[in-house]
Design a protein around this motif. Structure first.
Motif, PDB file in Angstrom:
ATOM      1  N   ARG A  85       0.831  -1.203   0.000  1.00 21.69           N
ATOM      2  CA  ARG A  85       0.000   0.000   0.000  1.00 21.69           C
ATOM      3  C   ARG A  85       0.866   1.252   0.000  1.00 21.69           C
ATOM      4  NH1 ARG A  85      -3.143  -2.548   4.993  1.00 21.69           N
ATOM      5  NH2 ARG A  85      -0.933  -2.985   5.366  1.00 21.69           N
ATOM      6  N   GLY A  87     -12.884  -1.036   2.242  1.00 21.78           N
ATOM      7  CA  GLY A  87     -12.302  -1.015   0.913  1.00 21.78           C
ATOM      8  C   GLY A  87     -11.332   0.129   0.686  1.00 21.78           C
ATOM      9  N   LYS A 114      -8.061   1.216   1.286  1.00 18.34           N
ATOM     10  CA  LYS A 114      -6.854   0.541   1.733  1.00 18.34           C
ATOM     11  C   LYS A 114      -5.794   1.501   2.256  1.00 18.34           C
ATOM     12  CE  LYS A 114      -8.280  -3.574   0.992  1.00 18.34           C
ATOM     13  NZ  LYS A 114      -8.596  -4.427   2.170  1.00 18.34           N
ATOM     14  N   GLU A 142     -10.106  -0.865  -2.899  1.00 16.72           N
ATOM     15  CA  GLU A 142     -10.217  -2.276  -3.256  1.00 16.72           C
ATOM     16  C   GLU A 142     -11.263  -2.447  -4.349  1.00 16.72           C
ATOM     17  OE1 GLU A 142     -12.027  -5.131  -0.426  1.00 16.72           O
ATOM     18  OE2 GLU A 142     -10.050  -6.077  -0.434  1.00 16.72           O
ATOM     19  N   ARG A 144     -15.677  -2.306  -5.815  1.00 21.37           N
ATOM     20  CA  ARG A 144     -16.082  -1.346  -4.798  1.00 21.37           C
ATOM     21  C   ARG A 144     -17.467  -1.692  -4.278  1.00 21.37           C
ATOM     22  NH1 ARG A 144     -14.199   4.139  -8.100  1.00 21.37           N
ATOM     23  NH2 ARG A 144     -12.028   3.469  -8.415  1.00 21.37           N
TER      24      ARG A 144
END
Length: 597
Positions: free
Chosen positions: A205, A257, A259, A283, A286
């Motif tokens: 990430r 979702g 991240k 993510e 969705r």
């Protein structure tokens, strides 16, 4: 001596104050992947040099601006003179502490409070920092704190245990490390070589944020920031009652979702004054609230009613039907099947006599625009804002608005129907009661000022757009642009240049939003506001009882602002785009570089 703030917050404040004006070791390689919040300036000295090369830095260095800038600096110096005398540490010495990398992070711990950590490179001379730490120890000891010295990895860690929590500090290889959790500090020392496998730098990430936040010619960022929202929330609520319920509800909303969020700042690049990136990593697929984000390719052509003297302009295209369906699905998942349609019918359709879905939602084309403009004369609330949405059928929307006003008696009694050029709108009417004759002049002025600052909301139609504005002045200005010869943003060369440069950065990716702003227009209002009689009278009134305002008044009188053109010549237009791609939403914002000559 009463020790009010926590020791850690005091040290954090001292260092954070320097970060606004600003690699080995690399903090992202030293800190663990359990770091949920992270801010890093790669080199504070380079940051300052780059800042001097930007428009604001060059303007502040202009010979005609120097007296005013020096006056503001003297005001700050005079305000902290007592603190400097008591501590024996000058403001200049504090600002000289960071000499290289500066990083602040929040690390999720297995137990207890999260660890807030600071890493600050000091250079070869660490005497000022040592003086600050000695002062902290003295203050803490006077307040009853205990001092412990521990050896770890050939470094001495000082642990101050005070009433408001612990503070661990050490100077390791000319670098200051500080944390409210000694375990977090020891973990950094344990991985000082930066070769840890579970580092923040190795987290996918974090790497996505960093890789998408470089300059247009792959220039590295001077400052980066990163946030893991879900882990941050989990860290905050894990020891609180109900924390488990909050975390369990996040997937229902689809917020799990999100991240990561982060971005960067790049100063004085080859072609740009500043470049900023903002990235929201999402993510796929969705769900929940995130599914409501249904952007489409946005046109970069401004509407015919947008004047060229706006301060901010933003437009985006949205798939209204998909967003509405996503809202309905989320609502029904939480409250029960068909509950959304039932509540729309009971709470909107029946009280107003309209069909919300058919008459409002289905009539929206999907283009939304925000315009801001400074309405003369200059005052605190000079900025006017208008939000507009393009409609498919203006006549149908006009019938809907007329019906809404007639169907809601309380609203009907508060608004007045007005026409100005192509604009047809309803304006809020504010009834002002009489000001008593027997009140003091000071109270009378306060009442008159409050009344002058109140917004006058209005809503209606102009062109093919339904709009809401916070005052009629901007509506009239826009109507004159649509129906007359007032210069339009669409014809402005600087706007066209900015949009072309932005679209170059987008490439083949979908542009969901574009924006444009003129910082010189905001500065013009600031100039006028500073020199307005109302502002000077306010400063003069506060100066009687406040040393800061007393010093400010004296320095402003001795060092007045130069003409507006002295600084405005350095400022260039700014623009931004938002891209909706497979990793999430990415915003790129930059300001052009202008040659002051």
């Amino acid at each position: 001596m009463r020790f009010r703030p926590t020791l850690f917050s005091l040290l954090l404040a001292l260092l954070a104050a320097t970060s606004s004006i600003a690699a080995e070791p690399n903090a992202a390689q030293i800190m663990s992947d359990q770091t949920v919040v992270f801010l890093r300036i790669a080199d504070t000295q380079d940051y300052v040099k780059k800042l001097d090369q930007t428009a604001i830095g060059r303007a502040a260095s202009d010979p005609q601006m120097q007296p005013f800038v020096n006056g503001i600096w003297q005001t700050l110096k005079q305000s902290v003179a007592d603190a400097e005398e008591r501590s024996g540490i000058s403001l200049e010495e504090l600002l000289s502490i960071p000499q290289g990398e500066l990083a602040i992070g929040v690390v999720a711990m297995q137990e207890g409070n999260p660890g807030v950590v600071i890493l600050c490179e000091l250079g070869e001379d660490t005497r000022v920092t040592e003086k600050v730490l000695d002062l902290l120890e003295t203050v803490a000891t006077n307040d009853g704190a205990t001092i412990e010295r521990n050896k770890f990895k050939n470094s001495e860690i000082t642990l101050i245990r005070g009433k408001n929590g612990p503070l661990a500090v050490c100077i390791h290889e000319h670098t200051l490390l500080a944390s409210n959790r000694i375990e977090a500090l020891e973990d950094m020392l344990d991985h000082w070589d930066g070769k840890r496998e579970d580092s923040l730098a190795a987290d996918d990430r974090f790497r996505t944020i960093v890789s998408s936040s470089r300059g247009t010619k792959d220039e590295p960022a001077q400052m980066i920031w990163y946030l893991n929202p879900m882990e941050t929330l989990r860290t905050i609520v894990k020891n609180q009652s109900g924390g488990g319920y909050i975390m369990a509800f996040m997937p229902v909303l689809g917020l799990d979702g999100v991240k990561a969020v982060g971005g960067s700042t790049i100063l004085a690049a080859e072609d740009f004054d500043t470049i900023s990136h903002f990235h929201v990593m999402l993510e796929r697929p969705r769900t929940g609230i995130i599914e409501i984000i249904q952007m489409k390719n946005a046109s970069t052509e401004p509407e015919a009613w947008v004047p060229d003297d706006i301060t901010n302009y933003m437009t985006m295209n949205w798939d209204v039907d998909k967003s509405y369906n996503a809202v309905e699905k989320l609502y029904d998942n939480i409250l029960g099947e068909d509950k959304f349609e039932e509540d729309i019918k009971n709470r909107i359709n029946q009280p107003t006599g309209i069909d919300f879905k058919t008459e409002i939602i289905d009539n929206l084309e999907g283009k939304f625009t925000l315009v801001q403009w400074y309405e003369p004369p200059a005052r605190i609330n000079s900025q006017a804002t208008l939000f507009a949405a393009k409609v498919k059928d203006r006549a149908a929307m006009q019938r809907t608005l007329d019906h809404l006003v007639d169907a809601l008696p309380r609203l009907k009694n508060l608004v007045e129907r007005r026409n100005f050029g192509d604009a047809t709108f309803f304006q809020l009417q504010v009834a002002n009661g009489p000001i008593p004759d027997d009140i003091s002049d000071e109270r009378r002025k306060r009442m008159e000022t409050r009344r002058s600052l109140r917004p006058l909301p209005c809503f209606g139609l102009i062109g093919d757009f339904v709009f809401f504005a916070d005052r009629p002045g901007i509506v009239e200005h826009i109507a004159l642009t649509l129906g007359g010869d007032t210069p339009r943003l669409a014809d402005d060369l600087s706007f066209k240049l900015t949009m072309n440069r932005l679209l170059e950065q987008a490439g083949e990716r979908k542009v969901a939003m574009v924006s444009f702003s003129r910082p010189e227009e905001g500065l013009r209002m600031f100039y006028d506001l500073i020199q307005a009689d109302s502002t000077r009278n306010f400063i003069k009134g506060q100066a009687e009882e406040n040393n800061f305002f007393s010093n400010l008044e004296g320095n402003l009188n001795a060092n007045p602002l130069p003409e507006f053109k002295v600084i405005s010549k350095y400022l260039a237009p700014q623009g931004s785009i938002m891209i909706d791609d497979e990793t999430g939403l990415h915003m790129i914002q930059f300001s052009l570089k202008r040659d002051s000559d």
